[in-house]
Design a protein around this motif. Structure first.
Motif, PDB file in Angstrom:
ATOM      1  N   ASN A 299       0.816  -1.223   0.000  1.00 14.53           N
ATOM      2  CA  ASN A 299       0.000   0.000   0.000  1.00 14.53           C
ATOM      3  C   ASN A 299       0.847   1.269   0.000  1.00 14.53           C
ATOM      4  N   ALA A 300       2.164   1.107   0.182  1.00 14.39           N
ATOM      5  CA  ALA A 300       3.025   2.300   0.277  1.00 14.39           C
ATOM      6  C   ALA A 300       3.137   2.994  -1.076  1.00 14.39           C
ATOM      7  N   ALA A 301       2.999   2.216  -2.160  1.00 14.62           N
ATOM      8  CA  ALA A 301       3.255   2.751  -3.505  1.00 14.62           C
ATOM      9  C   ALA A 301       2.468   4.029  -3.799  1.00 14.62           C
ATOM     10  N   GLY A 302       1.204   4.086  -3.383  1.00 17.09           N
ATOM     11  CA  GLY A 302       0.392   5.257  -3.720  1.00 17.09           C
ATOM     12  C   GLY A 302       0.483   6.368  -2.687  1.00 17.09           C
ATOM     13  N   ALA A 303       1.288   6.185  -1.637  1.00 21.35           N
ATOM     14  CA  ALA A 303       1.277   7.156  -0.541  1.00 21.35           C
ATOM     15  C   ALA A 303       1.989   8.460  -0.936  1.00 21.35           C
ATOM     16  N   THR A 304       1.380   9.588  -0.583  1.00 18.11           N
ATOM     17  CA  THR A 304       1.951  10.905  -0.898  1.00 18.11           C
ATOM     18  C   THR A 304       3.310  11.081  -0.223  1.00 18.11           C
ATOM     19  N   GLN A 305       3.460  10.414   0.907  1.00 18.34           N
ATOM     20  CA  GLN A 305       4.718  10.464   1.663  1.00 18.34           C
ATOM     21  C   GLN A 305       5.922  10.163   0.745  1.00 18.34           C
ATOM     22  N   LEU A 306       5.725   9.216  -0.179  1.00 18.04           N
ATOM     23  CA  LEU A 306       6.821   8.839  -1.083  1.00 18.04           C
ATOM     24  C   LEU A 306       7.157   9.959  -2.061  1.00 18.04           C
ATOM     25  N   VAL A 307       6.163  10.732  -2.457  1.00 24.13           N
ATOM     26  CA  VAL A 307       6.401  11.867  -3.362  1.00 24.13           C
ATOM     27  C   VAL A 307       7.266  12.906  -2.635  1.00 24.13           C
ATOM     28  N   TYR A 308       6.941  13.145  -1.363  1.00 23.14           N
ATOM     29  CA  TYR A 308       7.730  14.101  -0.576  1.00 23.14           C
ATOM     30  C   TYR A 308       9.151  13.584  -0.364  1.00 23.14           C
ATOM     31  N   LYS A 309       9.251  12.276  -0.099  1.00 27.89           N
ATOM     32  CA  LYS A 309      10.590  11.707   0.114  1.00 27.89           C
ATOM     33  C   LYS A 309      11.448  11.859  -1.135  1.00 27.89           C
ATOM     34  N   ASP A 310      10.827  11.620  -2.280  1.00 34.27           N
ATOM     35  CA  ASP A 310      11.542  11.726  -3.542  1.00 34.27           C
ATOM     36  C   ASP A 310      12.006  13.175  -3.765  1.00 34.27           C
ATOM     37  N   ALA A 311      11.111  14.135  -3.521  1.00 34.29           N
ATOM     38  CA  ALA A 311      11.465  15.552  -3.692  1.00 34.29           C
ATOM     39  C   ALA A 311      12.613  15.924  -2.751  1.00 34.29           C
ATOM     40  N   LEU A 312      12.516  15.462  -1.509  1.00 29.26           N
ATOM     41  CA  LEU A 312      13.558  15.791  -0.524  1.00 29.26           C
ATOM     42  C   LEU A 312      14.893  15.135  -0.897  1.00 29.26           C
ATOM     43  N   ASN A 313      14.836  13.935  -1.470  1.00 30.59           N
ATOM     44  CA  ASN A 313      16.080  13.273  -1.879  1.00 30.59           C
ATOM     45  C   ASN A 313      16.781  14.058  -2.978  1.00 30.59           C
ATOM     46  N   ARG A 314      15.993  14.646  -3.872  1.00 27.53           N
ATOM     47  CA  ARG A 314      16.606  15.444  -4.948  1.00 27.53           C
ATOM     48  C   ARG A 314      17.241  16.701  -4.377  1.00 27.53           C
ATOM     49  N   ILE A 315      16.555  17.317  -3.443  1.00 28.40           N
ATOM     50  CA  ILE A 315      17.120  18.536  -2.826  1.00 28.40           C
ATOM     51  C   ILE A 315      18.389  18.170  -2.053  1.00 28.40           C
ATOM     52  N   GLU A 316      18.317  17.045  -1.354  1.00 29.33           N
ATOM     53  CA  GLU A 316      19.460  16.591  -0.540  1.00 29.33           C
ATOM     54  C   GLU A 316      20.683  16.308  -1.433  1.00 29.33           C
ATOM     55  N   ALA A 317      20.436  15.713  -2.608  1.00 31.89           N
ATOM     56  CA  ALA A 317      21.549  15.394  -3.512  1.00 31.89           C
ATOM     57  C   ALA A 317      22.239  16.682  -3.968  1.00 31.89           C
ATOM     58  N   ALA A 318      21.451  17.736  -4.206  1.00 33.04           N
ATOM     59  CA  ALA A 318      22.033  19.010  -4.652  1.00 33.04           C
ATOM     60  C   ALA A 318      22.642  19.770  -3.485  1.00 33.04           C
ATOM     61  N   SER A 319      22.098  19.563  -2.297  1.00 36.03           N
ATOM     62  CA  SER A 319      22.545  20.341  -1.150  1.00 36.03           C
ATOM     63  C   SER A 319      22.545  19.464   0.107  1.00 36.03           C
ATOM     64  N   PRO A 320      23.625  18.678   0.299  1.00 37.24           N
ATOM     65  CA  PRO A 320      23.661  17.725   1.418  1.00 37.24           C
ATOM     66  C   PRO A 320      23.466  18.415   2.766  1.00 37.24           C
ATOM     67  N   GLY A 321      22.678  17.788   3.622  1.00 37.35           N
ATOM     68  CA  GLY A 321      22.457  18.345   4.957  1.00 37.35           C
ATOM     69  C   GLY A 321      21.134  19.092   5.057  1.00 37.35           C
ATOM     70  N   THR A 322      20.422  19.236   3.910  1.00 35.80           N
ATOM     71  CA  THR A 322      19.170  20.002   3.932  1.00 35.80           C
ATOM     72  C   THR A 322      18.109  19.343   4.813  1.00 35.80           C
TER      73      THR A 322
END
Ligand code: Q46
Ligand code: ZN
Length: 308
Positions: free
Chosen positions: A225-248
């Protein structure tokens, strides 16, 4: 790349911490980081009895491992959600871990608790599975902690979970959620125990590395059931920001807790009262769990047809 602590060849690099570690130094660093979070937030002390919610996944098992290694009195709690083979395998992993380490594990099986497995409840009440699941888990975590006379309920939410939750709460300005997003929640009702999250500053990547290095056998698959969870969209967005700016992620959560959270907490709603039916904490006349059970029964019972 050399280990920041001992100069041996490093196996893992943590850009957010500007550090790299060999295996023994990473295990030391990880355990120390958790210990520091426990101490600085005054989560619990040595004499207290901890109930650790374990799902069979890497975060909760890594946390249980650290707590046991640090010498805390930590009992596991597994809540079987009745989600097909995912639940069967996750229970197996939690039980095998407990047995190998000689740690006590309590199990609550939702299917045996009035047939209230997550898929059935979600289907009958037409809620999204994670909403039904969240209400049921919270209820059984609270009930198990009180029934077992534990002092503290410990969960394995990590930095990525907390950052994603914070992002969701901020995007919708959910003030009452922000008021309660803290690594330590003091009880506001006699049937609540203290709730704590010792991994709140530890990234998902770090727990995965720790679990691997400690040889912890955990369930790798996500809940279906995790696949459709909005939480994963936020995690993905945060991972991209983190990759560009570690420690965010770390700064996002830490600065929220330091600079903004107290203002939300000060404006929080009144404490819960007693559920009229079961006595658990409730914000209306019934607690969220009893309301869910009611809704389930109402929808499952076909209405008598009108006489001709
Ligand atoms: S177990 Fe439950 Fe999660 Fe599965 S149904 Fe959703 S909330 S995704 S952590
Ligand atoms: Zn109730």
């Amino acid at each position: 790349m050399k280990c920041t602590r001992c100069r041996a060849p490093a196996e893992v690099q943590l850009r957010a911490h500007n550090a790299a570690f060999c295996r023994p130094c990473f295990v030391f660093f990880f355990q120390r980081q958790v210990e520091r979070a426990i101490e600085s937030e005054r989560m619990f002390g040595r004499g207290e009895r901890l109930l650790v919610a374990v799902s069979g996944g890497k975060d909760s098992l890594a946390l249980w491992d650290v707590l046991a290694e640090l010498g805390y009195d930590a009992t596991g709690l597994y809540v079987g959600l009745g989600i097909g083979s995912y639940s069967a395998l996750s229970h197996q992993k939690a039980a095998a871990f407990a047995e190998r380490r000689g740690l006590p594990l309590r199990t609550v099986d939702l299917e045996n608790e009035g047939g209230l497995a997550v898929p059935a409840v979600a289907q009958v009440t037409r809620r999204v599975p994670c909403s039904a699941c969240g209400t049921m888990k919270r209820h059984w975590f609270d009930a198990a902690a009180i029934d077992g006379r534990f002092d503290v309920l410990v969960t394995g939410h990590n930095l990525d979970d907390e950052a994603a939750r914070l992002m969701g709460n901020v995007l919708r300005w959910q003030k009452d959620h922000l008021a309660r997003q803290r690594p330590v929640l003091v009880p506001t009702h006699p049937r609540f125990v203290r709730k704590v999250k010792p991994l709140f500053l530890t990234s998902e990547y770090e727990t995965a590395v720790y679990a691997f290095m400690r040889g912890i056998d955990y369930i790798v698959d996500e809940c279906p059931n995790a696949a459709g969870a909005t939480q994963l969209v936020y995690k993905d967005a945060l991972n991209r920001i983190e990759a560009a700016s570690p420690g965010t992620k770390l700064a996002f959560v830490k600065e929220f807790l330091r600079a903004a959270q107290p203002a939300f907490a000060a404006a929080d709603r009144d404490p819960p009262r007693d559920c009229e039916r079961c006595g658990m904490p409730a914000y209306g006349s019934l607690c969220a769990y009893c309301r869910l059970v009611d809704e389930m029964q109402r929808r499952a019972t076909p209405r008598a047809s009108a006489p001709a």
